[in-house]
Design an enzyme around this catalytic site. Structure first.
Site, short mmCIF file in Angstrom:
data_model
loop_
_atom_site.label_atom_id
_atom_site.label_comp_id
_atom_site.label_asym_id
_atom_site.label_seq_id
_atom_site.Cartn_x
_atom_site.Cartn_y
_atom_site.Cartn_z
N LYS A 13 38.84 37.66 49.24
CA LYS A 13 40.24 37.61 49.74
C LYS A 13 41.42 38.04 48.72
O LYS A 13 41.04 37.89 47.51
CB LYS A 13 40.63 36.30 50.18
CG LYS A 13 40.82 35.05 49.28
CD LYS A 13 41.88 34.81 48.44
CE LYS A 13 41.99 33.86 47.33
NZ LYS A 13 42.95 33.99 46.27
N ASP A 138 40.50 27.22 48.45
CA ASP A 138 40.21 28.44 49.39
C ASP A 138 39.17 28.33 50.38
O ASP A 138 38.94 29.06 51.17
CB ASP A 138 40.20 29.57 48.58
CG ASP A 138 41.45 29.89 48.03
OD1 ASP A 138 42.32 29.46 48.09
OD2 ASP A 138 41.15 30.52 46.71
#
Ligand code: C5P
Length: 306
Positions: A13, A138
């Site tokens: 990401k 995350d």
């Protein structure tokens, strides 16, 4: 007893927006962020075994001790919760570590999804989310199944957004790693210890096009990481110079990314940065998080154990 084998891609990401707010009493910092999954992926192959968790890492070997690997920790937690079975896991590493790209977190989320699939979905979303929160900041985003999401708190409070049109990215490694904890400490020092949260008051309807994201894009770690990793600052300005609409530090660093509207520009940027000695990866934003797929035993060959 679990049986069979599955494989899943674990994407990296970038944060198109990353504001670090106050330090909470837990010691963790509260964030405001826009996560975007990209197609630079690790691959995880999970096979049922009678007991235990075995991990083989291929590719980058600098992933630390196996027992501390988030894949192993995720698998142990899952097996403990369901109270049965074991797994053999092969992790093909492509996402650089300590780079701000969420590779370890994505591997952990993919492991939870793979094991839940292999065990015929015994755990519900809420139980998996709780495990994800405990594994790392995350992990909930990668578990959510959404390729674009706003995140608050430690990133466990998420709001999925409709994907934006696909874009090309260039990921640039500045040649140095940056541990997440060290990046947060450096930012706290830079701000003078106890600091006031400065949440950006944005409107959700303003994040519906790349132009608007580019206009709002920010990363608070850019105040400190370029001083520790000067090559990161150089890469950010080279990407901007080569026409990146967004050019930022990835997460808490030390990788950098550029988002390009134009594929010719991304090619030129790739050549220049490579000539300057940077390791670079071309990537694209994802429209969906890859699904877990079953690996069928070949006919005639013996099936997997378990
Ligand atoms: O979540 P993760 O284990 O990757 O975080 C590593 C370290 O980074 C934490 O121990 C903490 O010191 C710092 N951190 C933080 N605030 C966050 C995320 C991480 O202070 N939201």
């Amino acid at each position: 007893m679990m049986s069979g084998a599955v494989t899943v891609e674990a994407p990296a990401k970038v944060n198109l927006w990353l504001k670090v707010l106050g330090r909470e009493t837990s010691g963790y910092h509260s964030l405001e962020t826009l996560f975007c999954a990209i197609d630079l992926c690790d691959r995880i192959h999970v096979e049922a075994a009678p007991d235990g968790v075995a991990l083989e890492v291929q590719g980058e070997t600098d992933t630390g001790p196996v027992e501390e690997n988030l894949v192993v920790r995720a698998a142990r937690r899952f097996l403990h919760a369901v109270g049965r079975g074991g797994v053999r896991i092969r992790l093909e590493k492509r996402i650089p570590s300590a780079a701000g790209l969420g590779g370890g977190s994505s591997d952990a989320a993919a492991t939870l999804r793979a094991l839940n699939h292999l065990a015929r979905e015994p755990l519900g979303e809420a139980q998996l989310l709780q495990m994800a929160i405990e594994l790392g900041s995350d992990v909930p985003f990668f578990l959510s199944g959404s390729p674009l999401a706003l995140g608050w708190g430690r990133g466990e409070r998420l709001l999925s957004l409709p994907p934006l049109p696909e874009r090309s990215l260039l990921i640039v490694h500045p040649g140095a790693a940056m541990a997440t904890a060290a990046a947060f400490q450096a930012l706290a020092r830079h701000r003078g210890g106890d600091y006031q949260p400065s949440a950006q008051r944005y409107l959700l309807q303003q994040l519906t096009s790349w132009n608007e994201v580019a206009q709002f894009s920010v990363n608070d770690f850019e105040a400190v990481v370029p001083a520790t990793v000067p090559a990161a600052a150089e890469a950010i300005s080279l990407l901007r110079h080569h026409g990146a609409a967004i050019s930022r530090l990835a997460g808490s660093g030390a990788c950098v990314f550029g988002v390009f509207a134009d594929d010719t520009a991304v090619e030129l940027a790739e050549v220049t940065l490579r000539e300057r000695g940077f390791a670079v990866w071309r990537a694209r934003t994802l429209a969906a998080i890859p699904a877990v797929s079953e690996v069928r035993p070949q006919t005639g060959a013996p099936g997997p154990p378990g």
